[in-house]
Design a protein around this motif. Structure first.
Motif, short mmCIF file in Angstrom:
data_model
loop_
_atom_site.label_atom_id
_atom_site.label_comp_id
_atom_site.label_asym_id
_atom_site.label_seq_id
_atom_site.Cartn_x
_atom_site.Cartn_y
_atom_site.Cartn_z
N PRO A 147 18.51 -11.20 -44.18
CA PRO A 147 17.18 -11.83 -44.90
C PRO A 147 16.05 -11.01 -46.24
CG PRO A 147 17.47 -12.06 -42.66
CD PRO A 147 18.48 -11.08 -43.06
N TRP A 148 17.06 -9.36 -46.00
CA TRP A 148 16.61 -8.32 -47.08
C TRP A 148 15.42 -8.09 -46.49
CZ3 TRP A 148 19.26 -4.87 -48.73
CH2 TRP A 148 18.88 -3.68 -49.51
N ASP A 149 14.27 -8.26 -45.08
CA ASP A 149 13.42 -7.44 -44.45
C ASP A 149 13.56 -5.84 -44.45
OD1 ASP A 149 14.27 -8.26 -42.53
OD2 ASP A 149 12.89 -9.41 -42.26
N MET A 150 11.90 -5.66 -43.97
CA MET A 150 11.92 -4.18 -43.63
C MET A 150 13.02 -3.88 -42.08
SD MET A 150 10.99 -2.25 -46.17
CE MET A 150 10.90 -0.85 -45.13
N LYS A 151 12.54 -4.62 -41.67
CA LYS A 151 13.42 -4.53 -40.12
C LYS A 151 15.54 -5.06 -40.50
CE LYS A 151 13.54 -8.10 -37.07
NZ LYS A 151 13.00 -9.06 -36.43
N ALA A 152 15.33 -5.67 -41.10
CA ALA A 152 17.20 -5.57 -41.24
C ALA A 152 17.18 -4.25 -42.07
CB ALA A 152 17.47 -7.04 -42.14
N LEU A 153 17.13 -3.91 -43.06
CA LEU A 153 17.45 -2.61 -43.96
C LEU A 153 17.14 -1.08 -43.21
CD1 LEU A 153 17.50 -1.33 -46.59
CD2 LEU A 153 15.18 -0.75 -46.65
N PHE A 154 15.89 -0.90 -41.93
CA PHE A 154 16.46 -0.28 -41.81
C PHE A 154 17.55 -0.23 -39.78
CE2 PHE A 154 12.19 0.37 -42.74
CZ PHE A 154 12.04 2.25 -42.90
N LYS A 157 20.49 0.30 -41.70
CA LYS A 157 21.27 1.59 -41.92
C LYS A 157 21.43 2.56 -40.77
CE LYS A 157 17.06 2.87 -45.22
NZ LYS A 157 16.19 3.20 -45.91
N VAL A 158 20.92 2.49 -39.24
CA VAL A 158 21.51 2.71 -38.22
C VAL A 158 22.41 1.98 -37.49
CG1 VAL A 158 21.08 2.07 -35.97
CG2 VAL A 158 19.15 2.23 -37.29
N THR A 159 23.01 0.97 -38.21
CA THR A 159 24.32 0.23 -38.11
C THR A 159 25.41 1.16 -39.16
OG1 THR A 159 23.72 -1.34 -37.10
CG2 THR A 159 26.12 -1.19 -38.43
N LEU A 160 25.09 1.96 -40.57
CA LEU A 160 26.24 2.57 -41.29
C LEU A 160 26.01 3.47 -40.71
CD1 LEU A 160 25.22 0.94 -44.37
CD2 LEU A 160 27.12 0.45 -43.43
N ASP A 161 25.12 4.24 -40.37
CA ASP A 161 24.73 5.70 -39.86
C ASP A 161 25.99 5.81 -38.64
OD1 ASP A 161 23.48 6.59 -41.44
OD2 ASP A 161 21.61 6.50 -40.50
N THR A 182 25.07 6.52 -50.04
CA THR A 182 23.91 7.18 -49.74
C THR A 182 22.92 6.34 -49.84
OG1 THR A 182 23.68 7.09 -52.30
CG2 THR A 182 24.16 9.02 -50.80
N ILE A 183 23.27 4.58 -49.98
CA ILE A 183 21.76 3.98 -50.38
C ILE A 183 22.17 2.79 -49.49
CG2 ILE A 183 20.28 5.38 -51.34
CD1 ILE A 183 20.78 2.89 -53.73
N VAL A 184 20.93 1.85 -49.25
CA VAL A 184 21.96 0.82 -48.22
C VAL A 184 20.75 0.30 -49.61
CG1 VAL A 184 21.32 -1.10 -46.60
CG2 VAL A 184 21.27 1.11 -46.33
N GLY A 185 21.48 -1.10 -50.55
CA GLY A 185 20.79 -1.34 -51.71
C GLY A 185 21.67 -2.72 -52.56
N ALA A 186 21.91 -3.05 -53.39
CA ALA A 186 23.02 -3.81 -54.33
C ALA A 186 24.11 -4.06 -53.17
CB ALA A 186 22.37 -4.55 -55.13
N GLN A 187 25.01 -3.48 -53.71
CA GLN A 187 26.37 -3.26 -53.25
C GLN A 187 26.35 -3.75 -51.89
OE1 GLN A 187 29.32 -1.18 -54.72
NE2 GLN A 187 27.81 -0.09 -56.07
N THR A 188 25.29 -3.62 -51.35
CA THR A 188 25.59 -3.95 -49.38
C THR A 188 24.98 -5.25 -49.38
OG1 THR A 188 24.28 -1.22 -49.08
CG2 THR A 188 25.15 -2.15 -47.52
N LEU A 189 23.96 -5.67 -49.38
CA LEU A 189 24.07 -7.04 -49.21
C LEU A 189 24.66 -7.63 -49.44
CD1 LEU A 189 21.21 -8.71 -48.86
CD2 LEU A 189 20.32 -8.36 -50.81
#
Length: 224
Positions: A147-154, A157-161, A182-189
């Protein structure tokens, strides 16, 4: 009409013996809820399969509208939710079904464990079932970002950490999943979408096929 269609297909493919082999299969007495109230615990596997089918069908509908890029992902979900007929219902089924299928699978796993159904000769089926459990968890994790909202983004990040903290394979695994470490971005999605829609469903269907074949050969386990 349906009988004529079936006869036409059967005349060319001889599907009746296959269908009878699948359908004409005796169900053990101990899994009949009409005779044993405890037989309801044997329904968790079937309920898991039923919810999985709903997840697959609703997911196919969602992919008709979802756009897996950072500029349009949220907008496509919003459009589906508010503009598409029954879109809110279908998305709700898929959203809550992701949790329900994990609960059903957990209950099914508990039943198998406490009744000792993982023992000989069903050890391989237990391993396959555990692999299915992990695939289901991975489907939930990868789908959470879409869904690419703030909750999904953070949450991602926790999952990838957590993935990065794994010894030896953590860093390359995170790079594989995120694209950019380094970032959760277009490639991540894009990668999460591909994993969620193509790779994991293929693994799930293959494992479920093996699971059902083994159940058919070994039968449903009995009570303690």
């Amino acid at each position: 009409m349906l009988n004529r269609m079936y006869d036409w297909i059967d005349e060319r493919l001889d599907i009746t013996p296959i269908w009878r082999d699948i359908a004409d299969h005796e169900v053990p007495e101990h899994v009949n809820p009409a005779h044993h109230f405890s037989a309801f615990v044997y329904c968790f596997g079937g309920l898991t399969f039923f919810v999985t089918v709903i997840q697959i069908l609703s997911g196919m509908f969602l992919t008709m509208y979802y756009v897996p890029d950072i500029k349009n992902a949220w907008e496509s979900v919003y459009y589906l939710q508010n503009e598409v007929a029954f879109g809110q219902i279908v998305r709700g089924m898929h959203h809550w079904g992701a949790s329900v299928v994990i609960v059903m699978m957990f209950l099914h796993t508990l039943r198998v464990f406490f009744q000792g159904a993982y023992k000989k000769p069903r050890e391989l089926n237990w391993v396959v079932g555990v692999l299915i459990f992990f695939v289901m968890l991975a489907l939930g994790l990868t789908g959470y970002l879409l869904p690419w909202d703030m909750k999904a983004l953070f949450a991602t990040k926790v999952t990838l950490d957590i993935v990065e903290s794994l010894p030896f394979i953590g860093v390359p695994m995170k790079t594989l999943l995120a694209g950019d470490p380094t970032i959760v971005g277009a490639q991540t999605l894009t990668r999460f979408f591909a994993i969620h829609v193509f790779f994991l469903p293929a693994a799930l269907l293959a494992l479920m096929g093996v699971h059902f074949v083994l159940i058919r050969r070994q039968g449903i386990s009995g009570p303690l």
